[in-house]
Design a protein around this motif. Structure first.
Motif, PDB file in Angstrom:
ATOM      1  N   THR A 114      -4.718  -3.773  -4.210  1.00 28.13           N
ATOM      2  CA  THR A 114      -4.603  -5.223  -4.329  1.00 28.13           C
ATOM      3  C   THR A 114      -4.457  -5.670  -5.780  1.00 28.13           C
ATOM      4  O   THR A 114      -3.784  -6.653  -6.050  1.00 28.13           O
ATOM      5  CB  THR A 114      -5.823  -5.920  -3.708  1.00 28.13           C
ATOM      6  N   SER A 115      -5.082  -4.965  -6.695  1.00 25.99           N
ATOM      7  CA  SER A 115      -4.939  -5.369  -8.101  1.00 25.99           C
ATOM      8  C   SER A 115      -3.530  -5.085  -8.616  1.00 25.99           C
ATOM      9  O   SER A 115      -2.952  -5.893  -9.340  1.00 25.99           O
ATOM     10  CB  SER A 115      -5.983  -4.683  -8.975  1.00 25.99           C
ATOM     11  N   GLY A 116      -2.976  -3.957  -8.235  1.00 26.95           N
ATOM     12  CA  GLY A 116      -1.622  -3.631  -8.682  1.00 26.95           C
ATOM     13  C   GLY A 116      -0.575  -4.514  -8.038  1.00 26.95           C
ATOM     14  O   GLY A 116       0.287  -5.085  -8.706  1.00 26.95           O
ATOM     15  N   HIS A 117      -0.634  -4.636  -6.714  1.00 27.86           N
ATOM     16  CA  HIS A 117       0.357  -5.439  -5.996  1.00 27.86           C
ATOM     17  C   HIS A 117       0.051  -6.930  -6.071  1.00 27.86           C
ATOM     18  O   HIS A 117       0.929  -7.741  -6.364  1.00 27.86           O
ATOM     19  CB  HIS A 117       0.418  -5.021  -4.517  1.00 27.86           C
ATOM     20  N   GLY A 118      -1.211  -7.295  -5.794  1.00 34.23           N
ATOM     21  CA  GLY A 118      -1.563  -8.710  -5.690  1.00 34.23           C
ATOM     22  C   GLY A 118      -1.581  -9.448  -7.004  1.00 34.23           C
ATOM     23  O   GLY A 118      -1.161 -10.592  -7.092  1.00 34.23           O
ATOM     24  N   PHE A 137      -3.584  -8.602   3.568  1.00 37.11           N
ATOM     25  CA  PHE A 137      -4.299  -9.747   4.134  1.00 37.11           C
ATOM     26  C   PHE A 137      -4.323  -9.683   5.650  1.00 37.11           C
ATOM     27  O   PHE A 137      -5.323 -10.033   6.280  1.00 37.11           O
ATOM     28  CB  PHE A 137      -3.692 -11.058   3.645  1.00 37.11           C
ATOM     29  N   GLY A 138      -3.231  -9.244   6.267  1.00 36.52           N
ATOM     30  CA  GLY A 138      -3.201  -9.106   7.725  1.00 36.52           C
ATOM     31  C   GLY A 138      -4.238  -8.114   8.224  1.00 36.52           C
ATOM     32  O   GLY A 138      -4.967  -8.377   9.180  1.00 36.52           O
ATOM     33  N   VAL A 139      -4.336  -6.975   7.550  1.00 37.31           N
ATOM     34  CA  VAL A 139      -5.325  -5.963   7.926  1.00 37.31           C
ATOM     35  C   VAL A 139      -6.744  -6.471   7.670  1.00 37.31           C
ATOM     36  O   VAL A 139      -7.652  -6.229   8.464  1.00 37.31           O
ATOM     37  CB  VAL A 139      -5.061  -4.628   7.198  1.00 37.31           C
ATOM     38  N   ALA A 140      -6.936  -7.212   6.583  1.00 36.88           N
ATOM     39  CA  ALA A 140      -8.263  -7.767   6.301  1.00 36.88           C
ATOM     40  C   ALA A 140      -8.681  -8.753   7.383  1.00 36.88           C
ATOM     41  O   ALA A 140      -9.823  -8.720   7.857  1.00 36.88           O
ATOM     42  CB  ALA A 140      -8.264  -8.449   4.931  1.00 36.88           C
ATOM     43  N   ILE A 141      -7.782  -9.606   7.799  1.00 40.11           N
ATOM     44  CA  ILE A 141      -8.071 -10.566   8.865  1.00 40.11           C
ATOM     45  C   ILE A 141      -8.396  -9.830  10.156  1.00 40.11           C
ATOM     46  O   ILE A 141      -9.355 -10.169  10.857  1.00 40.11           O
ATOM     47  CB  ILE A 141      -6.900 -11.548   9.037  1.00 40.11           C
ATOM     48  N   LEU A 142      -7.606  -8.811  10.474  1.00 41.75           N
ATOM     49  CA  LEU A 142      -7.848  -8.018  11.679  1.00 41.75           C
ATOM     50  C   LEU A 142      -9.206  -7.306  11.610  1.00 41.75           C
ATOM     51  O   LEU A 142      -9.961  -7.291  12.588  1.00 41.75           O
ATOM     52  CB  LEU A 142      -6.714  -6.995  11.862  1.00 41.75           C
ATOM     53  N   THR A 143      -9.524  -6.755  10.459  1.00 33.70           N
ATOM     54  CA  THR A 143     -10.807  -6.045  10.279  1.00 33.70           C
ATOM     55  C   THR A 143     -11.983  -6.988  10.489  1.00 33.70           C
ATOM     56  O   THR A 143     -12.956  -6.649  11.168  1.00 33.70           O
ATOM     57  CB  THR A 143     -10.872  -5.400   8.882  1.00 33.70           C
ATOM     58  N   VAL A 144     -11.926  -8.160   9.901  1.00 30.08           N
ATOM     59  CA  VAL A 144     -13.011  -9.136  10.059  1.00 30.08           C
ATOM     60  C   VAL A 144     -13.110  -9.563  11.522  1.00 30.08           C
ATOM     61  O   VAL A 144     -14.225  -9.700  12.064  1.00 30.08           O
ATOM     62  CB  VAL A 144     -12.783 -10.364   9.139  1.00 30.08           C
ATOM     63  N   THR A 145     -11.987  -9.715  12.171  1.00 29.52           N
ATOM     64  CA  THR A 145     -11.989 -10.123  13.585  1.00 29.52           C
ATOM     65  C   THR A 145     -12.624  -9.038  14.458  1.00 29.52           C
ATOM     66  O   THR A 145     -13.440  -9.324  15.325  1.00 29.52           O
ATOM     67  CB  THR A 145     -10.556 -10.395  14.066  1.00 29.52           C
ATOM     68  N   VAL A 146     -12.280  -7.778  14.202  1.00 35.78           N
ATOM     69  CA  VAL A 146     -12.792  -6.668  15.027  1.00 35.78           C
ATOM     70  C   VAL A 146     -14.261  -6.387  14.746  1.00 35.78           C
ATOM     71  O   VAL A 146     -15.048  -6.206  15.680  1.00 35.78           O
ATOM     72  CB  VAL A 146     -11.938  -5.399  14.788  1.00 35.78           C
ATOM     73  N   THR A 147     -14.642  -6.358  13.463  1.00 37.31           N
ATOM     74  CA  THR A 147     -16.016  -5.982  13.131  1.00 37.31           C
ATOM     75  C   THR A 147     -16.977  -7.164  13.165  1.00 37.31           C
ATOM     76  O   THR A 147     -18.178  -6.968  13.319  1.00 37.31           O
ATOM     77  CB  THR A 147     -16.103  -5.343  11.729  1.00 37.31           C
TER      78      THR A 147
END
Length: 150
Positions: A114-118, A137-147
């Motif tokens: 994230t630091s390099g790309h973001g 961000f999509g994976v982060a949203i999915l992770t928060v939703t699942v966990t």
């Protein structure tokens, strides 16, 4: 997220941007932490600046935490690690190891973090970095939703 304040978030963002700009202008390198850290072992030819950068990153964070404890994650309370979801019945060390390995695998597959790309990639208007950040961000949203961990 109970202790979010726009002032400290803005200050932190400005300092990250400044550090990235200084590294880019002074050394011609992008401040992608996974790339910097990943090239330490086996050592690249340019290992000294990488060690200085990583030590400065850790040292500045420790110094800021000591100097300004009230702006930490939990306000004046010390930050604690997130515990694994109870339904998963994983011990915390296993949870952290799995999370670290998945993060390392993701940065290798994504050709950066994230630091390099973001921070750096988006500032350079890189299309590859834009796609990477959207996936992050999509994976982060999915992770928060699942966990259920926020």
């Amino acid at each position: 997220m109970d202790s979010f304040t726009p002032l400290t978030a803005t200050l932190g963002g400005l300092l990250i941007g400044l550090a990235s700009a200084v590294l880019w202008l002074g050394n011609g390198r992008i401040a992608g932490i996974s790339g910097i850290f990943g090239q330490l072992l086996p050592p690249a030819q340019t290992v000294v600046w990488r060690i200085v950068f990583i030590l400065s990153l850790v040292g500045a964070t420790a110094l800021a935490a000591l100097a300004f404890p009230q702006i930490g994650v939990g306000g004046v309370e010390p930050a604690v690690l997130v515990t694994p979801p109870a339904a998963w019945s994983l011990p915390a060390p296993v949870w952290l190891i799995v999370a670290g390995l998945l993060t390392g695998f993701g940065t290798k597959v994504g050709n950066g973090c994230t630091s390099g790309h973001g921070v750096c990639g988006l500032a350079r208007l890189s299309l590859r970095s834009l796609v990477a950040v959207i996936v992050f961000f999509g994976v982060a949203i999915l992770t928060v939703t699942v966990t259920g961990i926020v």
